[in-house]
Scaffold this motif. Structure first.
Motif: not given
Lengths: 337, 118
Positions: A61-64, A74-78, A228-232, B16-24
């Motif tokens: 997942l990390l490399f997807k 975009r902002v709300l999505f993230l 990817g990570m967003a799903f994870a 919050l950090v654990f939500g942001a870090l994996p995304l980055i």
């Protein structure tokens, strides 16, 4: 000041690292257990008996690529995944893992837990709305209505626990149940325990109440556009919440860190060497197993059946039982108050 | 008293950090190959029809309204339940009146069919 901050961070890590390991291996156990229940083997290729499977999944997942749909906000999505994981982790701050073993020993513990589980819905709503996809919107509407409905039944069940314990501190609730297993709250509050557990399963959107992400109807519900990570992160939040509900069942209704044989002449001392933390985790593990068992056993509810169960069965049952409980406490009837 | 809540605040920040870090990490480590087809809203292989933000069932609003009422009730019941043994008959009667009104409201909703989903 610095020392206290360091000490608190050490305690937070002492909770978070085992929690992440537990979540990772809970997904492995889920696939193995359901595999065996369905006469399959489940993942058994990566490492000894598939034990490295969760790590392989995380790395994959990390490399997807994380795709952001062109029509999404975009902002709300993230922001949405962060809004989902923050309360799922932060709720663990007040959970006692043994006598006095909590990151924060606060008096409003139950209120804080309820606040955090309610906050989790924002991540879900934002995800579904910001995706700007029909499946995601449907999944979000269904999931939100389901979670808020069952939250009421859950809250009422906890009011019964507070009435019996006389405190909102989670450690205090466990101490109010000191004694062998028939003195724990599950017996005097049996209807409330059943309501708590059903609502807990529905709160986490798990089978048989997983219409919110019913893959045969609306693909994956609110997180259909995430990869990817967003799903994870959504996945992590869901499993952390399942483990939280299991652990809270052990704390609210099954005597927390007390041994089931506490105070029984021969059996009690025979189990004195087992630390309280082991008992809490064993009880929680049983409920976590029940989640998987339910998923392999029960067919999915229909949406109207789900709402009927929440509003017309669980809420009336809890209200009636709270009235009965008030009468019993006022009259001083019952061995447990 | 308030310093007991410091670890809670720290835990929220760590969350919050654990939500942001994996995304980055995902954005840094994952590939980045945008394509119009890949970024189209998912709709089982169709081109997306119209806008996704369409009308939805009014019953979801009803559930939300009912939720606010009942969640407030629970927030009132929590402190009440803790001091139940100290407040005596007056406290019980006061809460009985309050819960009674809400139960009548729920029965009315039930009768009116606001809880029907099919």
């Amino acid at each position: 000041m610095i020392e206290t901050l360091l000490w608190h961070s050490a305690k937070i890590w002492a909770v978070l690292i085992p929690l992440f390991v537990a979540v990772a291996y809970y997904t492995y156990v889920e696939r193995r257990v359901i595999g065996h229940m369905q006469d399959r083997r489940g993942p058994n290729r990566v490492g000894y008996r598939g034990l490295l499977q969760p790590i392989a999944d995380a790395l994959k997942l990390l490399f997807k690529e994380i795709t952001i749909p062109s029509q999404a906000n975009r902002v709300l999505f993230l922001i949405a995944p962060t809004m989902a994981i923050m309360p799922a982790l932060a709720a663990w701050a007040v959970v006692p893992f043994g006598e006095g073993l909590a990151v924060a020993d606060i008096n409003a513990g139950v209120l804080y837990i309820l606040a955090m589980t309610s906050l989790g819905i924002y991540g879900l709503l934002l995800a579904g709305w910001a995706s700007n996809s029909k499946y995601a919107l449907f999944g979000t509407m269904r999931a939100s209505a389901q979670i808020v409905s069952y939250e009421i039944a859950l809250g009422f069940a906890l009011v019964g626990v507070l009435m019996a314990a006389g405190t909102m501190n989670l450690g205090g609730i466990v101490e109010a149940q000191a004694g062998p297993f028939w003195e724990w709250f599950w017996l005097p509050l049996l209807p409330l325990f059943i309501v708590y557990w059903i609502s807990g399963v529905a709160e986490t959107n798990r089978a048989p109440f997983d219409i919110a992400e019913g893959e045969s109807e609306i693909v994956a519900g609110f997180h259909v556009e995430y990869s990817g990570m967003a799903f994870a992160i959504f996945f992590l939040a869901e499993y952390a919440n399942m483990l939280l509900i299991s652990l809270l069942a052990a704390i609210f209704f099954f005597g927390g860190w007390y041994s089931p044989f506490e105070g029984i002449p021969v059996l009690g001392p025979a189990f004195d060497w087992v630390p309280g933390t082991v008992w809490v985790l064993l009880k929680a593990a049983f409920f976590a197993f029940c989640y998987l068992w339910f998923r392999a056993t029960f067919p999915r509810y229909r949406y109207d059946q789900l709402m009927r169960l929440g509003w017309k069965v669980l809420i009336p049952v809890t209200v009636v039982w709270l009235v009965v409980l008030t009468g019993l406490i006022y009259a001083g009837i019952g061995p447990w108050f | 008293m308030l310093e007991n809540y410091l670890p809670v605040l720290m835990f929220i920040i760590v969350g919050l950090v654990f939500g942001a870090l994996p995304l980055i990490a995902g954005f840094v480590l994952g590939p980045r190959r945008p394509h119009p087809e890949k970024q189209a809203p998912y709709e089982c292989g169709f081109e997306a029809f119209e806008d996704s933000r369409m009308k939805f069932d009014v019953r979801y609003y009803l559930v939300a309204l009912l939720f606010i009422l009942f969640d407030l009730e629970i927030a009132f019941l929590f402190p009440w339940a803790v001091v139940l043994e100290d407040i005596g008959l007056f406290g019980i009667a006061a809460m009985g009146l309050f819960v009674g009104l809400l139960v009548i409201g729920l029965l009315y909703e039930w009768q009116k069919g606001a809880l029907e989903w099919e």
